[in-house]
Design a protein around this motif. Structure first.
Motif, PDB file in Angstrom:
ATOM      1  N   TYR A  50       0.828  -1.263  -0.033  1.00 24.73           N
ATOM      2  CA  TYR A  50      -0.057   0.143   0.078  1.00 24.73           C
ATOM      3  C   TYR A  50       0.982   1.469   0.057  1.00 24.73           C
ATOM      4  CZ  TYR A  50      -3.725   3.043   1.734  1.00 24.73           C
ATOM      5  OH  TYR A  50      -3.634   5.154   1.490  1.00 24.73           O
ATOM      6  N   ILE A  51       1.923   1.438   0.912  1.00 24.30           N
ATOM      7  CA  ILE A  51       2.920   2.108   1.383  1.00 24.30           C
ATOM      8  C   ILE A  51       3.401   2.825  -0.561  1.00 24.30           C
ATOM      9  CG2 ILE A  51       4.708   3.428   1.883  1.00 24.30           C
ATOM     10  CD1 ILE A  51       3.995   1.468   4.147  1.00 24.30           C
ATOM     11  N   THR A  52       4.056   2.089  -1.183  1.00 24.02           N
ATOM     12  CA  THR A  52       4.767   2.097  -2.202  1.00 24.02           C
ATOM     13  C   THR A  52       3.715   2.031  -3.269  1.00 24.02           C
ATOM     14  OG1 THR A  52       6.170   0.437  -1.125  1.00 24.02           O
ATOM     15  CG2 THR A  52       6.692   0.485  -3.521  1.00 24.02           C
ATOM     16  N   ASP A  53       2.095   1.198  -3.468  1.00 25.74           N
ATOM     17  CA  ASP A  53       1.496   2.086  -4.799  1.00 25.74           C
ATOM     18  C   ASP A  53       1.480   3.744  -4.264  1.00 25.74           C
ATOM     19  OD1 ASP A  53       1.707  -0.473  -5.220  1.00 25.74           O
ATOM     20  OD2 ASP A  53      -0.461  -0.430  -4.985  1.00 25.74           O
ATOM     21  N   THR A  54       1.293   3.660  -3.520  1.00 21.36           N
ATOM     22  CA  THR A  54       1.083   5.185  -2.595  1.00 21.36           C
ATOM     23  C   THR A  54       2.094   6.426  -3.233  1.00 21.36           C
ATOM     24  OG1 THR A  54      -0.285   4.646  -1.081  1.00 21.36           O
ATOM     25  CG2 THR A  54       0.806   7.014  -1.062  1.00 21.36           C
ATOM     26  N   VAL A  55       2.583   5.668  -2.965  1.00 16.31           N
ATOM     27  CA  VAL A  55       4.169   6.894  -3.742  1.00 16.31           C
ATOM     28  C   VAL A  55       4.424   6.715  -5.257  1.00 16.31           C
ATOM     29  CG1 VAL A  55       6.779   6.193  -3.632  1.00 16.31           C
ATOM     30  CG2 VAL A  55       5.626   6.041  -1.270  1.00 16.31           C
ATOM     31  N   TRP A  56       4.460   5.815  -5.691  1.00 21.15           N
ATOM     32  CA  TRP A  56       4.575   6.120  -7.157  1.00 21.15           C
ATOM     33  C   TRP A  56       3.629   6.402  -7.693  1.00 21.15           C
ATOM     34  CZ3 TRP A  56       8.068   5.639  -9.687  1.00 21.15           C
ATOM     35  CH2 TRP A  56       9.825   4.919  -9.702  1.00 21.15           C
ATOM     36  N   LEU A  57       1.962   6.856  -6.993  1.00 23.61           N
ATOM     37  CA  LEU A  57       1.002   7.265  -7.515  1.00 23.61           C
ATOM     38  C   LEU A  57       1.995   8.607  -7.582  1.00 23.61           C
ATOM     39  CD1 LEU A  57      -2.034   7.671  -8.785  1.00 23.61           C
ATOM     40  CD2 LEU A  57      -2.934   7.964  -6.334  1.00 23.61           C
ATOM     41  N   GLY A  58       1.896   9.348  -6.653  1.00 19.94           N
ATOM     42  CA  GLY A  58       2.708  10.530  -7.038  1.00 19.94           C
ATOM     43  C   GLY A  58       4.009  10.878  -7.916  1.00 19.94           C
ATOM     44  N   ASN A  64       6.403  16.796  -6.718  1.00 17.76           N
ATOM     45  CA  ASN A  64       7.843  16.537  -6.569  1.00 17.76           C
ATOM     46  C   ASN A  64       8.222  15.836  -5.265  1.00 17.76           C
ATOM     47  OD1 ASN A  64       7.413  17.731  -3.816  1.00 17.76           O
ATOM     48  ND2 ASN A  64       6.727  19.619  -4.786  1.00 17.76           N
ATOM     49  N   PHE A  65       9.403  15.259  -5.139  1.00 12.48           N
ATOM     50  CA  PHE A  65       9.863  14.355  -4.642  1.00 12.48           C
ATOM     51  C   PHE A  65       9.548  14.612  -3.430  1.00 12.48           C
ATOM     52  CE2 PHE A  65      13.900  12.861  -1.662  1.00 12.48           C
ATOM     53  CZ  PHE A  65      13.105  11.957  -2.345  1.00 12.48           C
ATOM     54  N   GLN A  67       7.210  15.959  -1.841  1.00 12.12           N
ATOM     55  CA  GLN A  67       5.366  15.331  -1.808  1.00 12.12           C
ATOM     56  C   GLN A  67       5.118  14.062  -2.284  1.00 12.12           C
ATOM     57  OE1 GLN A  67       4.050  17.974  -5.540  1.00 12.12           O
ATOM     58  NE2 GLN A  67       2.189  19.057  -4.194  1.00 12.12           N
ATOM     59  N   VAL A  68       6.193  13.164  -3.117  1.00 10.56           N
ATOM     60  CA  VAL A  68       5.570  12.043  -3.248  1.00 10.56           C
ATOM     61  C   VAL A  68       6.850  11.358  -1.780  1.00 10.56           C
ATOM     62  CG1 VAL A  68       6.805   9.791  -3.779  1.00 10.56           C
ATOM     63  CG2 VAL A  68       5.967  11.449  -5.226  1.00 10.56           C
ATOM     64  N   GLN A  69       7.659  12.086  -1.277  1.00  9.37           N
ATOM     65  CA  GLN A  69       7.741  11.658  -0.005  1.00  9.37           C
ATOM     66  C   GLN A  69       7.462  11.783   1.162  1.00  9.37           C
ATOM     67  OE1 GLN A  69      11.923  13.264   1.171  1.00  9.37           O
ATOM     68  NE2 GLN A  69      12.805  11.289   1.695  1.00  9.37           N
ATOM     69  N   ALA A  70       7.130  12.484   1.106  1.00  5.11           N
ATOM     70  CA  ALA A  70       6.066  13.322   2.569  1.00  5.11           C
ATOM     71  C   ALA A  70       4.063  12.195   2.076  1.00  5.11           C
ATOM     72  CB  ALA A  70       5.177  14.291   2.904  1.00  5.11           C
ATOM     73  N   SER A  71       3.510  11.627   0.828  1.00  7.21           N
ATOM     74  CA  SER A  71       2.556  10.935   0.946  1.00  7.21           C
ATOM     75  C   SER A  71       3.310   9.394   1.403  1.00  7.21           C
ATOM     76  CB  SER A  71       2.483  10.334  -0.997  1.00  7.21           C
ATOM     77  OG  SER A  71       2.886   9.986  -1.328  1.00  7.21           O
ATOM     78  N   GLY A  72       4.144   8.771   1.554  1.00  6.39           N
ATOM     79  CA  GLY A  72       5.042   7.500   2.007  1.00  6.39           C
ATOM     80  C   GLY A  72       5.363   7.744   2.859  1.00  6.39           C
ATOM     81  N   GLU A 113      10.304  11.671 -16.881  1.00  2.96           N
ATOM     82  CA  GLU A 113      11.657  11.965 -16.854  1.00  2.96           C
ATOM     83  C   GLU A 113      11.270  12.084 -14.829  1.00  2.96           C
ATOM     84  OE1 GLU A 113      14.714  15.875 -17.133  1.00  2.96           O
ATOM     85  OE2 GLU A 113      13.758  14.668 -18.725  1.00  2.96           O
ATOM     86  N   LEU A 114      12.264  11.165 -14.782  1.00  5.27           N
ATOM     87  CA  LEU A 114      11.965  10.907 -13.014  1.00  5.27           C
ATOM     88  C   LEU A 114      13.287  11.416 -12.828  1.00  5.27           C
ATOM     89  CD1 LEU A 114      11.030   7.388 -12.098  1.00  5.27           C
ATOM     90  CD2 LEU A 114       9.829   9.637 -12.566  1.00  5.27           C
ATOM     91  N   GLU A 115      13.820  12.254 -11.664  1.00  8.23           N
ATOM     92  CA  GLU A 115      14.514  12.630 -10.830  1.00  8.23           C
ATOM     93  C   GLU A 115      14.872  12.079  -9.160  1.00  8.23           C
ATOM     94  OE1 GLU A 115      18.566  14.309 -11.631  1.00  8.23           O
ATOM     95  OE2 GLU A 115      16.663  14.997 -13.234  1.00  8.23           O
ATOM     96  N   HIS A 116      15.766  11.530  -8.448  1.00  5.53           N
ATOM     97  CA  HIS A 116      15.710  10.654  -7.964  1.00  5.53           C
ATOM     98  C   HIS A 116      17.363  11.134  -7.375  1.00  5.53           C
ATOM     99  CE1 HIS A 116      16.441   7.973  -4.691  1.00  5.53           C
ATOM    100  NE2 HIS A 116      15.122   8.276  -4.836  1.00  5.53           N
ATOM    101  N   PRO A 117      17.082  12.114  -5.726  1.00 11.91           N
ATOM    102  CA  PRO A 117      18.439  12.424  -4.901  1.00 11.91           C
ATOM    103  C   PRO A 117      19.691  11.184  -5.338  1.00 11.91           C
ATOM    104  CG  PRO A 117      16.563  12.052  -3.580  1.00 11.91           C
ATOM    105  CD  PRO A 117      16.423  11.735  -5.052  1.00 11.91           C
ATOM    106  N   HIS A 118      18.982   9.610  -4.876  1.00 13.25           N
ATOM    107  CA  HIS A 118      20.656   9.092  -4.936  1.00 13.25           C
ATOM    108  C   HIS A 118      20.590   8.097  -6.290  1.00 13.25           C
ATOM    109  CE1 HIS A 118      20.220   9.523  -0.876  1.00 13.25           C
ATOM    110  NE2 HIS A 118      19.526   9.344  -0.263  1.00 13.25           N
ATOM    111  N   TYR A 119      19.219   7.799  -7.405  1.00 16.95           N
ATOM    112  CA  TYR A 119      19.203   7.231  -8.725  1.00 16.95           C
ATOM    113  C   TYR A 119      20.042   7.680  -9.595  1.00 16.95           C
ATOM    114  CZ  TYR A 119      17.747   3.450  -5.169  1.00 16.95           C
ATOM    115  OH  TYR A 119      17.673   2.913  -4.080  1.00 16.95           O
TER     116      TYR A 119
END
Length: 171
Positions: A50-58, A64-65, A67-72, A113-119
């Motif tokens: 559920y948590i991961t599905d929520t994050v990916w919906l964002g 933005n990153f 917002q996505v993190q906060a949704s998780g 286009e995705l931007e991730h601070p680590h990847y």
């Protein structure tokens, strides 16, 4: 014909629903019973999906990153202590949000286009991200199958081909 990403997402919902239906038929205590596995319980595994599905919906909605993190974080808090029936309702509501978004999209193959601070940066397509959500769920439903069997109960088959046969029989 329905876009492959929509059909895959429908399969994801179908497979999750199969598990919820099956878990309701099993002894209630296995839902939160601790087990030596990938996750400490079936409840924790379902929460992770559920948590991961929520994050990916964002992500697919291009939040933005932060917002996505906060949704998780919010989703993790929301799943704490939830019983099976409550979590099932949460999954249903989340799947409706996905379907609303995906059905409103004109081009499910549009570039993203995705931007991730680590990847780093990733150029992909929306449909590839939907496939990732489905693959992630399939992987963890496999964990659930193993956990249910470890607890001495049969699991429920949720292979994609079974979804296709069931869907074909209804059409």
């Amino acid at each position: 014909m329905k876009h492959q990403a929509l059909q895959l997402y429908d399969y994801h919902v179908w497979a999750n629903n199969k598990f919820f239906g099956h878990l309701k038929e099993l002894p209630e205590e296995i839902y939160s019973q601790e087990i030596e596995s990938v996750f400490p319980s079936i409840a924790e595994t379902l929460s992770h999906i559920y948590i991961t599905d929520t994050v990916w919906l964002g992500v697919i909605q291009e939040d933005n990153f932060d917002q996505v993190q906060a949704s998780g974080v919010k989703a993790a808090e929301a799943t704490k202590g939830k019983n099976l029936e409550d979590l099932e309702v949460m999954f249903t509501e989340l799947s409706e949000r996905y379907k609303d978004f995906l059905n409103s999209e004109n081009d499910l193959d549009r570039p993203m286009e995705l931007e991730h601070p680590h990847y780093g940066r990733l150029e992909t397509q929306l449909s590839n991200l939907v496939q990732h959500v489905v693959n992630h769920g399939t992987y963890h439903r496999g964990n659930l199958t193993a956990m249910i069997r470890q607890l001495g109960h049969p699991s429920v088959p949720t292979d994609n081909i079974l979804y296709l046969y069931e869907k074909n029989a209804k059409d």
